[in-house]
Design an enzyme around this catalytic site. Structure first.
Site, PDB file in Angstrom:
ATOM      1  N   ASP A  10      35.346  39.383  34.318  1.00  0.00           N
ATOM      2  CA  ASP A  10      35.842  38.760  35.546  1.00  0.00           C
ATOM      3  C   ASP A  10      37.375  38.740  35.531  1.00  0.00           C
ATOM      4  O   ASP A  10      37.985  37.678  35.523  1.00  0.00           O
ATOM      5  CB  ASP A  10      35.285  37.340  35.714  1.00  0.00           C
ATOM      6  CG  ASP A  10      35.660  36.409  34.555  1.00  0.00           C
ATOM      7  OD1 ASP A  10      36.010  36.920  33.471  1.00  0.00           O
ATOM      8  OD2 ASP A  10      35.613  35.176  34.749  1.00  0.00           O
ATOM      9  N   ASN A  37      36.738  33.936  37.009  1.00  0.00           N
ATOM     10  CA  ASN A  37      38.144  33.523  37.073  1.00  0.00           C
ATOM     11  C   ASN A  37      38.637  33.465  38.512  1.00  0.00           C
ATOM     12  O   ASN A  37      39.482  32.638  38.864  1.00  0.00           O
ATOM     13  CB  ASN A  37      39.013  34.491  36.274  1.00  0.00           C
ATOM     14  CG  ASN A  37      38.895  34.276  34.783  1.00  0.00           C
ATOM     15  OD1 ASN A  37      38.728  33.157  34.321  1.00  0.00           O
ATOM     16  ND2 ASN A  37      38.968  35.357  34.022  1.00  0.00           N
ATOM     17  N   PHE A 162      34.816  27.246  29.756  1.00  0.00           N
ATOM     18  CA  PHE A 162      34.751  27.632  31.162  1.00  0.00           C
ATOM     19  C   PHE A 162      33.609  28.588  31.476  1.00  0.00           C
ATOM     20  O   PHE A 162      32.826  28.347  32.409  1.00  0.00           O
ATOM     21  CB  PHE A 162      36.084  28.271  31.583  1.00  0.00           C
ATOM     22  CG  PHE A 162      36.093  28.812  32.988  1.00  0.00           C
ATOM     23  CD1 PHE A 162      36.236  27.966  34.073  1.00  0.00           C
ATOM     24  CD2 PHE A 162      35.952  30.174  33.224  1.00  0.00           C
ATOM     25  CE1 PHE A 162      36.243  28.451  35.372  1.00  0.00           C
ATOM     26  CE2 PHE A 162      35.961  30.672  34.516  1.00  0.00           C
ATOM     27  CZ  PHE A 162      36.105  29.819  35.593  1.00  0.00           C
TER      28      PHE A 162
END
Length: 324
Positions: A10, A37, A162
């Site tokens: 990403d 992201n 994340f």
């Protein structure tokens, strides 16, 4: 012979480093993209831009899922800017992404090619969807190397990294797929920290790839210092690729790793069972593969604990020099 891989990413500043390392040292059958992201359309563009800089437009790019399996998409503009790869000023790509969906490409390629390794540096939505689409896939994948999770602390929340936080349901599917998972978590990737000194070295190397690395790192340092009050830029995603290129760069141990889906404070946490690491001198445990019995479930993966950062830098510098 170069290892055959599919890179699911990403981009993302650190994903750009992952792409450059993979393109130089591995047989990249394709790049698949996932919203993470930033949004899917932007990560596709970013992947194509990086490939043009390093003159590897022969590597095809396949757009994947726009959002996680269950929850809305969470992005990270405070670290990566509006484009997802702010900093470098790059022209629009001249090559387009493929029409085939990333999940279809993963399934078709793995089912028809021997010994394919998947490297995932974003949320695991595409890979989970591929495993759901084709149940035989788990028996065909050589292994899955991911940047995601943590043996210790998180970065997006106190307990969750994340990539896993964005789609924990997908991560749960991958870790429980039966495929060996090599987890380069935040506890490891925080050891891969680039500073202004490294930016200067990139500019000394002077290739187009090195100048891209310098611009990426400069922006990423500033964004990281401002957003997270850290002292440099952690090139997280490159660690998962480096692990496949040169396993000696990373010290890991087998663990059973699962993903918390329901905890009020811990959703997205990678729950790592390292109770078997209990020698009289704990530091010994970092440098051996324990043969003693496991109290809980048998290991389903390897958790990275230590990075040979000087060795990683040597690999990175040589890679940037190798591009014209």
């Amino acid at each position: 012979m170069k290892r055959k891989v599919i890179l699911d990413c990403d981009p993302g500043h650190d994903d750009a480093f992952a792409i450059m390392l993979a393109a130089a040292h591995l047989d990249v059958l394709g790049i698949t993209t996932i919203g993470g992201n930033t949004t899917l359309d932007k990560v596709v563009t970013n992947a194509l831009k990086v490939l043009e800089v390093i003159d590897r437009t022969d590597i095809p790019v396949y757009p994947g899922h726009e959002r996680p399996m269950v929850a809305p998409l969470v992005t990270a503009p405070q670290f990566h800017g509006d484009s997802g790869m702010d900093g470098p000023v790059l022209p629009a790509p001249t090559v387009k992404a493929k029409d085939q969906h990333a999940v279809d490409f993963i399934v078709d390629t793995v089912m028809n090619t021997e010994d394919v390794t998947l490297i995932a540096t974003g949320p695991l939505t595409n890979i989970a969807a591929a495993l759901n689409r084709e149940p035989r896939l788990a028996g065909r994948i050589k292994e899955i190397a991911i940047m995601g999770g943590s043996v210790t602390y998180g970065n997006w929340t106190p307990t969750a990294e994340f990539n896993i936080f964005v789609d924990p349901e997908a991560a749960y599917r991958v870790f429980n797929s039966g495929v060996n998972v090599k987890m380069a978590g935040i506890n490891l990737t925080r050891q891969c920290c680039l500073t202004a000194e490294h930016v200067r070295k990139f500019r000394e190397i002077g290739t187009k790839a090195a100048m891209l690395a310098a611009d990426l790192t400069s922006f990423f340092i500033d964004a990281t210092v401002e957003s997270a009050e850290l002292t440099g830029a952690n090139i997280h995603d490159a660690c998962a690729v480096a692990w496949i290129i040169d396993p000696s760069l990373i010290t890991s141990v087998p663990m059973h790793i699962d993903v918390e889906l329901n905890g009020t404070l811990t959703r997205g946490m990678t729950v790592c069972d390292y109770r078997h690491l209990r020698s009289v001198e704990p530091e010994i445990d970092l440098h051996r593969t324990p043969q003693m019995g496991f109290r809980g479930k048998a290991p389903n993966g390897e958790a990275a604990l230590e990075l040979d950062f000087p060795g990683f830098l040597k690999l990175l510098y040589e890679t940037l020099e190798s591009f014209e």
